[in-house]
Design a protein around this motif. Structure first.
Motif, short mmCIF file in Angstrom:
data_model
loop_
_atom_site.label_atom_id
_atom_site.label_comp_id
_atom_site.label_asym_id
_atom_site.label_seq_id
_atom_site.Cartn_x
_atom_site.Cartn_y
_atom_site.Cartn_z
N TRP A 1 1.68 6.34 -6.93
CA TRP A 1 0.60 7.25 -7.33
C TRP A 1 1.08 8.70 -7.22
O TRP A 1 0.84 9.51 -8.13
CB TRP A 1 -0.62 7.02 -6.43
CG TRP A 1 -1.84 7.77 -6.88
CD1 TRP A 1 -2.84 7.31 -7.68
CD2 TRP A 1 -2.19 9.11 -6.53
NE1 TRP A 1 -3.79 8.29 -7.86
CE2 TRP A 1 -3.41 9.41 -7.18
CE3 TRP A 1 -1.59 10.11 -5.76
CZ2 TRP A 1 -4.04 10.64 -7.06
CZ3 TRP A 1 -2.21 11.35 -5.65
CH2 TRP A 1 -3.43 11.61 -6.29
N GLU B 1 2.31 1.68 -3.41
CA GLU B 1 1.31 2.16 -4.36
C GLU B 1 1.04 3.64 -4.15
O GLU B 1 0.84 4.39 -5.12
CB GLU B 1 0.03 1.35 -4.22
CG GLU B 1 0.18 -0.08 -4.72
CD GLU B 1 -1.06 -0.92 -4.44
OE1 GLU B 1 -1.90 -0.48 -3.62
OE2 GLU B 1 -1.18 -2.01 -5.04
N ARG B 2 1.05 4.09 -2.89
CA ARG B 2 0.85 5.52 -2.63
C ARG B 2 2.01 6.33 -3.19
O ARG B 2 1.80 7.40 -3.78
CB ARG B 2 0.69 5.77 -1.13
CG ARG B 2 -0.65 5.31 -0.57
CD ARG B 2 -0.89 5.92 0.81
NE ARG B 2 0.14 5.52 1.77
CZ ARG B 2 0.06 4.43 2.52
NH1 ARG B 2 -0.98 3.61 2.40
NH2 ARG B 2 1.02 4.15 3.38
N SER C 1 0.83 -1.20 0.00
CA SER C 1 0.00 0.00 0.00
C SER C 1 0.87 1.26 0.00
O SER C 1 0.58 2.23 -0.72
CB SER C 1 -0.93 0.01 1.22
OG SER C 1 -1.70 1.18 1.25
#
Length: 609
Positions: free
Chosen positions: A179, A175-176, A172
């Motif tokens: 992003w 992915e942050r 996570s």
């Protein structure tokens, strides 16, 4: 709780799979860990689900073994907690392992499992994945029929769930970060890097054409100055949301820069289609917005380019749309402009000049041509004006209009001007050595940046001394438009030039919109009437009136007066009738190389051609 040695081996084995997992390898690591759990406990199925607390859903991310026949849609794939059966509902905020056995009040869950896998009368243990106080998922083991779970087994499953939750948190976080690397923090849109990656993929050979729209909001800084940057940020978010509403699933939208957005439209494959789309967007983007109690709006300039996959690059497409937006802004803004072949050629030339002009200056790739100035009553040559040219290795001779302005925009004007001044004085000194004493004046154009640079006066002094020239032989020319920007600063700089004994002329006189007052305030010796007023002097009464007024004022202030752009005998006659006796232009001579002009100087006079 201390685990038995055998269960400790199990946790270690699962940890071996998960400890090095990252976003790309997590799915296979999850399956390997689930396989070990299935084999160890002898259950039929092991699964892993991740929760999304924002949307209140739970998603199946891994299972072992994989089902051979998965219904579409999968009843176990994505499950909404709102209205879910009691088993799924219980796992949303689960904190401790929960065991379900056949006959427990979980009929709806049993029916869901049977519809998705064919298994009936199952027992299950659900172990929460935790991150701080939040439940982020669930690890589940399902067995056909009844199965009891010991405290040691549940403890091992809790330890294992902790390992899975650590990987989930790590993935996570990755992915942050991923992003954030591709998105703009203020608007949530793609950023420049993200759009460049997407554009690159769509520009692969064989892909269909598409349109790229480049939005440049006009004068956003004024809004920031009046209402503050918080209001400016809110305005940008509003614009982004309006653009987002306009896009579909295939479109791409990004915030390219501070007040610039880029929109990729796959549905627009021709310039006409893209232009229509852009005009519609312009109306939406420029609609009024309420900010901080005020209703405000900003206009926008939109450039449109149609990308050609297999031919164009990311840089060329964006540059094309950007140049078209600049053309729209130059035309007054609040408009749409297409990227044309003309803009393409102009952009290519500008890029070429920006990249190579400094080297051209340093390597003496420039050259000077000189244009004589004539006494119209006698034909005597009274002065020569130095005009820079660039003999480009592939483009041939480039006139000054094509690169002097660019030199100013990229801070090369001072270096270019220094080269021109030195080369002009060197040439003039060589003429004087061969001709002897002469009353010819050398005129050299100076840019505004060069005039106000700190070392300009020192450069002029050093150059004159290097070539043994008298200051009176040199005349510095500065355009009136440049003077208008800051008359006080220009007057101070020109006064310092005159203090050296160098003369000063105002070039392109009549184009500065307040010209007459400048004759009174600026320390100048001569004015040169802009060619715009000379070209139709014999037929345009307004031009005759303007030139007549300038002649009167120049006479009153005892200034030399020279007409530029003299091309016809009729204009020559009109100048003489008005009292202007000196001019330069094609009627007598074009700008020519130094040796050609030397031959003219040796004769001393020129006749109309």
């Amino acid at each position: 709780m201390e685990l038995s040695p055998s269960l400790d081996v199990l946790v270690t084995r699962v940890a071996t799979h998960l400890i090095g997992a990252d976003a790309p390898t997590a799915p296979s690591a999850y399956r390997a860990g689930l396989r070990d759990l299935r084999d160890w406990f002898g259950v039929d199925t092991v699964f892993l689900r991740h929760h999304d607390s924002h949307h209140r859903i739970t998603t199946l991310v891994a299972e072992w073994p994989r089902r051979e026949h998965v219904p579409d849609p999968d009843p176990l794939g994505v499950v909404e907690f709102a209205g879910a059966d009691p088993v799924f509902a219980a796992t949303e905020h689960l904190q401790e392992p929960l065991v379900f056995r056949p006959g427990s009040p979980a009929r709806a869950y049993a029916e869901r499992v049977e519809s998705a896998s064919g298994m009936s009368a199952v027992s299950m243990v659900a172990v929460p994945l935790r991150s701080g106080p939040a439940t982020t998922g669930v690890l589940g083991l399902v067995a056909a029929g009844d199965r009891q779970w010991t405290e040691d087994e549940l403890g091992a499953l809790k330890a294992t769930a902790s390992l899975f939750s650590q990987v989930q948190a790590r993935v996570s976080a990755e992915e942050r970060l991923r992003w954030a690397a591709r998105h703009d923090a203020l608007t949530g849109l793609l950023n420049r890097r993200g759009m460049a990656d997407e554009l690159s993929a769509r520009l692969a050979e064989g892909r269909p054409r598409f349109a790229v729209l480049y939005f440049d909001l006009d004068r956003l800084e004024a809004l920031n100055d009046v209402l503050g940057h918080t209001a400016g940020d809110e305005f940008l978010r509003t614009v982004a949301e309006r653009l987002r509403r306009f896009t579909d699933d295939d479109s791409l939208l990004c915030r390219w820069g501070g007040d610039e957005f880029v929109l990729l439209l796959p549905r627009a494959t021709t310039e006409d289609e893209a232009y229509v789309e852009a005009c519609g967007l312009l109306m939406s983007v420029t609609a009024r917005v309420e900010l901080a109690g005020d209703v405000v709006s900003r206009t926008a300039s939109i450039g449109v380019a149609v990308a050609r996959p297999g031919i164009d690059t990311v840089d060329s497409v964006i540059a094309g749309a950007d140049q078209a937006a600049i053309a729209a802004k130059s035309a007054g803004g609040n408009a749409v402009s297409l990227f044309t072949d003309e803009i393409r050629e102009r952009t290519a030339l500008r890029n070429d000049i920006e990249l190579h002009l400094r080297a051209a200056i340093e390597n003496d790739a420039l050259l000077l041509h000189f244009q004589p100035e004539i006494d119209l009553t006698t034909g005597r040559i009274t002065a020569v004006e130095a005009l820079v040219r660039w003999l480009h290795p592939t483009r041939g001779m480039i006139p000054p209009a094509d690169f002097v302005g660019i030199a100013e925009s990229v801070n090369l004007a001072t270096e270019l001007g220094r080269w021109v001044l030195n080369e002009a004085c060197r040439t003039y000194a060589s003429w004087r050595q061969r001709l002897g004493e002469s009353t010819i004046t050398l005129r050299v154009n100076v840019s505004p940046a060069q005039l106000v640079s700190r070392d300009f006066i020192g450069v002029v002094e050093t150059t004159l001394a290097r070539h043994a020239m008298s200051p009176a032989d040199l005349c510095i020319e500065i355009t009136e438009v440049a003077v208008v920007h800051d008359v006080t600063l220009a007057a101070r700089a020109l006064a310092a030039v005159r203090a050296l004994g160098v003369r000063v002329a105002i070039d392109d006189f009549g184009t500065g919109y307040s010209s007459l007052s400048h004759l009174k305030t600026l320390p100048v010796d001569a004015v040169k009437i802009d060619r715009e007023f000379v070209a139709h002097l014999d037929t345009d009464a307004a031009d005759r009136a303007i030139v007549g007024a300038v002649v009167t004022l120049a006479t009153a202030y005892r200034l030399d007066l020279i007409a530029e752009g003299l091309e016809t005998v009729e204009a020559r006659t009109a100048l003489l009738d008005l009292g202007c006796t000196r001019a330069q232009g094609y009627l007598y001579a074009r700008p020519e190389p130094a040796e050609v002009v030397f031959d003219m100087l040796r004769v001393g006079t020129l006749m109309p051609s």
